[in-house]
Design an enzyme around this catalytic site. Sequence first.
Site, PDB file in Angstrom:
ATOM      1  N   HIS A  98      -1.968   5.271  -1.372  1.00 51.99           N
ATOM      2  CA  HIS A  98      -1.034   4.456  -2.491  1.00 51.99           C
ATOM      3  C   HIS A  98      -1.835   4.295  -3.841  1.00 51.99           C
ATOM      4  O   HIS A  98      -1.065   4.540  -4.837  1.00 51.99           O
ATOM      5  CB  HIS A  98      -0.468   3.235  -1.878  1.00 51.99           C
ATOM      6  CG  HIS A  98       0.210   3.431  -0.510  1.00 51.99           C
ATOM      7  ND1 HIS A  98       1.207   4.360  -0.546  1.00 51.99           N
ATOM      8  CD2 HIS A  98      -0.001   2.766   0.577  1.00 51.99           C
ATOM      9  CE1 HIS A  98       1.663   4.124   0.820  1.00 51.99           C
ATOM     10  NE2 HIS A  98       0.909   3.066   1.539  1.00 51.99           N
TER      11      HIS A  98
ATOM     12  N   LEU B  65      12.345   6.013 -22.795  1.00 49.17           N
ATOM     13  CA  LEU B  65      12.598   6.019 -21.302  1.00 49.17           C
ATOM     14  C   LEU B  65      12.786   4.784 -20.810  1.00 49.17           C
ATOM     15  O   LEU B  65      12.175   3.688 -21.008  1.00 49.17           O
ATOM     16  CB  LEU B  65      11.359   6.694 -20.832  1.00 49.17           C
ATOM     17  CG  LEU B  65      11.443   6.908 -19.233  1.00 49.17           C
ATOM     18  CD1 LEU B  65      12.231   7.939 -18.862  1.00 49.17           C
ATOM     19  CD2 LEU B  65      10.152   7.029 -18.544  1.00 49.17           C
TER      20      LEU B  65
ATOM     21  N   ASP C 174       7.147  10.331  -1.770  1.00 45.88           N
ATOM     22  CA  ASP C 174       6.560  10.524  -0.491  1.00 45.88           C
ATOM     23  C   ASP C 174       5.265  11.513  -0.240  1.00 45.88           C
ATOM     24  O   ASP C 174       4.942  12.243  -0.907  1.00 45.88           O
ATOM     25  CB  ASP C 174       7.589  10.957   0.400  1.00 45.88           C
ATOM     26  CG  ASP C 174       7.296  10.518   1.996  1.00 45.88           C
ATOM     27  OD1 ASP C 174       6.638   9.639   2.256  1.00 45.88           O
ATOM     28  OD2 ASP C 174       7.935  11.073   2.694  1.00 45.88           O
TER      29      ASP C 174
HETATM   30  C1  IPE Z   1      11.059   6.880   1.524  1.00 40.01           C
HETATM   31  O1  IPE Z   1       9.866   7.130   2.368  1.00 40.01           O
HETATM   32  C2  IPE Z   1      10.529   5.370   0.956  1.00 40.01           C
HETATM   33  C3  IPE Z   1       9.770   5.363  -0.458  1.00 40.01           C
HETATM   34  C4  IPE Z   1       9.109   6.459  -0.801  1.00 40.01           C
HETATM   35  C5  IPE Z   1       9.559   4.312  -0.881  1.00 40.01           C
HETATM   36  P1  IPE Z   1       9.571   6.719   3.902  1.00 40.01           P
HETATM   37  O2  IPE Z   1       8.030   7.500   3.919  1.00 40.01           O
HETATM   38  O3  IPE Z   1       9.674   5.491   3.895  1.00 40.01           O
HETATM   39  O4  IPE Z   1      10.730   7.765   4.480  1.00 40.01           O
HETATM   40  P2  IPE Z   1      10.965   7.917   6.018  1.00 40.01           P
HETATM   41  O5  IPE Z   1      10.488   6.827   6.940  1.00 40.01           O
HETATM   42  O6  IPE Z   1       9.927   9.124   6.283  1.00 40.01           O
HETATM   43  O7  IPE Z   1      12.211   8.391   5.951  1.00 40.01           O
HETATM   44  C1  IPE Z   2       5.520   6.984   0.175  1.00 41.22           C
HETATM   45  O1  IPE Z   2       4.080   7.269   0.975  1.00 41.22           O
HETATM   46  C2  IPE Z   2       5.098   5.422  -0.509  1.00 41.22           C
HETATM   47  C3  IPE Z   2       5.772   4.480   0.290  1.00 41.22           C
HETATM   48  C4  IPE Z   2       6.701   4.579   1.356  1.00 41.22           C
HETATM   49  C5  IPE Z   2       5.472   3.132  -0.279  1.00 41.22           C
HETATM   50  P1  IPE Z   2       4.033   7.119   2.546  1.00 41.22           P
HETATM   51  O2  IPE Z   2       3.395   5.986   2.803  1.00 41.22           O
HETATM   52  O3  IPE Z   2       5.352   7.103   3.197  1.00 41.22           O
HETATM   53  O4  IPE Z   2       3.118   8.587   2.898  1.00 41.22           O
HETATM   54  P2  IPE Z   2       3.322   9.170   4.236  1.00 41.22           P
HETATM   55  O5  IPE Z   2       4.943   9.753   4.564  1.00 41.22           O
HETATM   56  O6  IPE Z   2       3.175   8.421   5.464  1.00 41.22           O
HETATM   57  O7  IPE Z   2       2.439  10.572   4.100  1.00 41.22           O
HETATM   58 MG    MG Z   3       6.709   8.618   3.978  1.00 40.54          MG
END
Ligand code: IPE
Ligand code: IPE
Ligand code: MG
Length: 251
Positions: free
Chosen positions: A40, A134, A23
């Site tokens: 990303h 792995l 995240d």
């Molecule tokens: C969780 O992250 C999902 C992934 C990393 C794929 P999110 O960014 O979607 O989670 P929330 O919405 O903050 O809980």
């Molecule tokens: C996690 O990073 C990747 C996915 C959920 C695909 P985020 O896109 O949720 O990044 P933040 O939480 O907005 O910083």
């Molecule tokens: Mg996120």
Amino acid sequence: MNSSSSKNSQSGTLPRHIAIIMDGNGRWAKKRLLPRVAGHQAGVEAVRGTVEACGKRNIEVLTLFAFSSENWRRPASEVGLLMELFVQTLKREVKRLHSNNVRLRVIGERSAFDPKLQAGIASAEEMTKDNTGLTLVIAANYGGRWDIAQAAGRLAARVQAGQLASSDITPELIETELSLYGLPEPDLFIRTGGEQRISNFLLWQLAYTELFFTDVLWPDFKQSQLDEAIASFGRRQRRFGRTGDQVEQGA
Ligand code: IPE
Ligand code: IPE
Ligand code: MG
């Protein structure tokens, strides 16, 4: 036996299975005044480094949360770019994974994906299925509640067909229908990006997993942070319901 002798570090125990919620990509990009997709893209580099590091450390399984069943709620443009990135990365990385003896497995409801992506996933899994290094599990369009619901549905179908009695349904049997069946349960869970929540990741499988949260944003996650999480795991005493004394006595 002294009190530290049963700790993971003392016995040299490494986590067999590490599960990560990657995240913070969006915030990483925002800090740099870049579009979210740049975060990303940078996140893919962190994936590459982490896969390599886990391979080197003889970790057996690495499960990465790439896209949750709730991430469809994001703007269509971001979802589209994420899917495109997924396709491109799969195409570009599969040969490298294969030559590094990595076995790829994708979990989640893949019928929602573009047929081309579904075919790409199937062929990558097929190509790498006999690899012995792995095991890399990518959770894509995955939700922990979905996982449990699809397992329940399959067992219900067997009950309906008269192949199974409802009284035969045990946690062990449910497990046989879950996405990670056949792999060791996650020992260590890592979430980057500062949030301390599970966000519908592996709900069933995380029952006794050691949790590690870090403020580091996913694109900044390096081998040193992985080692910090592994070291933290090494200092924990896993009791699985027993007392600390019992664990130290090896009961
Ligand atoms: C969780 O992250 C999902 C992934 C990393 C794929 P999110 O960014 O979607 O989670 P929330 O919405 O903050 O809980
Ligand atoms: C996690 O990073 C990747 C996915 C959920 C695909 P985020 O896109 O949720 O990044 P933040 O939480 O907005 O910083
Ligand atoms: Mg996120």
